[in-house]
Motif scaffolding. Structure first.
Motif, PDB file in Angstrom:
ATOM      1  N   CYS A 178       0.857  -1.170   0.000  1.00 52.63           N
ATOM      2  CA  CYS A 178       0.000   0.000   0.000  1.00 52.63           C
ATOM      3  C   CYS A 178       0.901   1.230   0.000  1.00 52.63           C
ATOM      4  N   GLY A 179       0.658   2.168  -0.901  1.00 55.19           N
ATOM      5  CA  GLY A 179       1.586   3.295  -0.965  1.00 55.19           C
ATOM      6  C   GLY A 179       0.941   4.595  -1.378  1.00 55.19           C
ATOM      7  N   ILE A 180       1.696   5.660  -1.178  1.00 54.50           N
ATOM      8  CA  ILE A 180       1.279   6.970  -1.684  1.00 54.50           C
ATOM      9  C   ILE A 180       2.475   7.622  -2.365  1.00 54.50           C
ATOM     10  N   ARG A 181       2.168   8.543  -3.273  1.00 56.22           N
ATOM     11  CA  ARG A 181       3.276   9.219  -3.946  1.00 56.22           C
ATOM     12  C   ARG A 181       2.972  10.692  -4.165  1.00 56.22           C
ATOM     13  N   ARG A 182       4.011  11.435  -4.354  1.00 54.67           N
ATOM     14  CA  ARG A 182       3.890  12.868  -4.608  1.00 54.67           C
ATOM     15  C   ARG A 182       4.665  13.150  -5.877  1.00 54.67           C
ATOM     16  N   LYS A 183       4.013  13.800  -6.817  1.00 58.13           N
ATOM     17  CA  LYS A 183       4.659  14.040  -8.108  1.00 58.13           C
ATOM     18  C   LYS A 183       5.015  15.516  -8.174  1.00 58.13           C
ATOM     19  N   SER A 193       7.933   8.687  -3.098  1.00 56.35           N
ATOM     20  CA  SER A 193       6.904   7.678  -2.830  1.00 56.35           C
ATOM     21  C   SER A 193       7.207   6.957  -1.533  1.00 56.35           C
ATOM     22  N   LEU A 194       6.123   6.562  -0.861  1.00 58.67           N
ATOM     23  CA  LEU A 194       6.209   5.790   0.387  1.00 58.67           C
ATOM     24  C   LEU A 194       5.432   4.515   0.160  1.00 58.67           C
ATOM     25  N   LEU A 195       6.094   3.385   0.393  1.00 56.32           N
ATOM     26  CA  LEU A 195       5.443   2.105   0.133  1.00 56.32           C
ATOM     27  C   LEU A 195       5.515   1.241   1.384  1.00 56.32           C
ATOM     28  N   THR A 303      -0.460   0.296  -6.617  1.00 54.29           N
ATOM     29  CA  THR A 303      -0.959   1.020  -5.431  1.00 54.29           C
ATOM     30  C   THR A 303      -0.567   2.497  -5.482  1.00 54.29           C
ATOM     31  N   LEU A 304       0.604   2.791  -6.049  1.00 51.45           N
ATOM     32  CA  LEU A 304       1.010   4.203  -6.106  1.00 51.45           C
ATOM     33  C   LEU A 304       0.179   4.978  -7.120  1.00 51.45           C
TER      34      LEU A 304
END
Ligand SMILES: NC(=O)c1ccc[n+]([C@@H]2O[C@H](COP(=O)([O-])OP(=O)(O)OC[C@H]3O[C@@H](n4cnc5c(N)ncnc54)[C@H](O)[C@@H]3O)[C@@H](O)[C@H]2O)c1
Length: 313
Positions: A178-183, A193-195, A303-304
């Motif tokens: 599960c992750g989030i990212r910032r572009k 990105s954080l995974l 997930t990202l």
């Protein structure tokens, strides 16, 4: 890639579609290889026992299968293919041969990560519950890696090594990510990105990747067990441990034998490849290991993109 002076390796042939790259390859080697524009001629050459496949990712599967059919031992750069189906197709061909097949996960051979693995396996950290891997590097602005149909995705191409280390340290398989990212820049796939990854042995891991730093690249690890904590820094080749046995922080000596390629383990992986062929033994980096890491990378990309958890079967 530098194969010069690796005991047991003589570069007998090389191939590239680019005449300029062939020229550079010939200048870089101490050997006297034949140069071919078409890699099929390398596979036909009876003086070639083993091949190194280091072309853009989407070409790997086809060349691997043809090289196996030609009876060559294979060192294939990561990723071996850009989909799990490609791995499964290669597996079917591998089952029919006795050829050695090694994947380019050189960090497994690096002195630092060999020492981390030994420390975990010595039991002094106890049961490992959590790992953290921070990867700091600069942007990728121009490369075939930015075209997903060729690379399989930039994140997959860049983070496979770190996913592989996370699995290898405790011989665990990934279950869920599960992750989030910032572009921040339009021209790159993924800037920050954080995974989070859950493994089948109950361990949870996080991989932080930034492609934004303009400063020195670094890989930091934090590994937490129920009896101790280990931290490591790639550039300093440093490991520090606090444990029940060593309540005051202790530095563990890393027997640094290789400085080329930023201590990446590259030279040792070539030596291991030669050893695997001459002793007919299974390489440290198998197709199955590589498949696990690819499954993690593909799930990470999903997930990202969506922000939703992804199960890995
Ligand atoms: N293990 C690692 O740390 C590591 C590091 C870098 C690259 N890689 C992998 O190595 C592979 C190559 O990456 P790179 O950075 O060297 O790319 P690159 O673009 O620098 O080199 C690729 C070369 O392949 C040649 N090529 C393309 N199509 C060809 C064909 N059909 N036949 C022969 N040659 C062909 C190109 O002309 C080029 O010289 C990739 O799979 C990449 O993921 C692994």
């Amino acid at each position: 890639m530098n194969l010069n002076n690796v005991a047991g390796i003589e570069l007998t042939a090389l191939s590239d579609v680019s005449a300029e790259c062939i020229k550079q390859g010939l200048e870089a080697t101490n050997d006297n290889p034949k140069a071919y524009e078409d890699y099929h001629d390398v596979l036909k050459d009876p003086n070639v026992d083993a091949v190194v496949i280091a072309v853009p990712n989407f070409l790997h599967k086809q060349i691997v299968i043809e090289a196996l059919e030609a009876g060559k031992h294979i060192f294939c750069e990561k990723p071996v293919g850009i989909s799990l189906d490609e791995y499964d197709e290669i597996e079917k061909h591998l089952e029919k041969t006795d050829r050695i097949f090694q994947v380019g996960f050189e960090l497994r051979h690096a002195d630092l990560y060999q020492t981390v693995k030994e420390t975990i396996e010595s039991g002094q950290l106890g049961e490992i519950g959590l790992m953290q891997c921070n990867v700091f590097r600069g942007p990728v602005l121009t490369s075939w890696r930015l075209d997903d149909s060729i690379s399989g995705g930039l994140l997959m191409d860049l983070c496979l090594h770190h996913y592989d280390l996370m699995s290898w340290f405790t011989n665990a398989r990934p279950k869920r990510v599960c992750g989030i990212r910032r572009k921040t820049l339009k021209e790159v796939f993924c800037d920050d990105s954080l995974l989070n990854i859950e493994f089948d042995n109950g361990m949870i891991c996080s991989v932080t990747l930034t492609l934004c730093t303009k400063f020195e690249q670094e890989i930091e690890l934090g590994i937490v067990g129920d009896r101790g904590i280990l931290r490591s820094w790639h550039n300093a080749q440093s490991i520090k441990v606090v444990s029940e046995n060593e309540p005051r922080e202790k530095t563990i000596a890393v027997p640094v034998s290789e400085k080329e390629y930023g201590f990446s383990g590259a030279r040792k992986q070539w030596e291991a490849f030669v050893g695997a062929i001459s002793e007919n033994k299974k390489p440290l980096n198998s197709l199955q290991n590589a498949r696990n890491s690819l499954a993690m990378a593909l799930a990470a990309q999903e997930t990202l993109a969506s922000g939703k958890p992804v199960e890995i079967n």
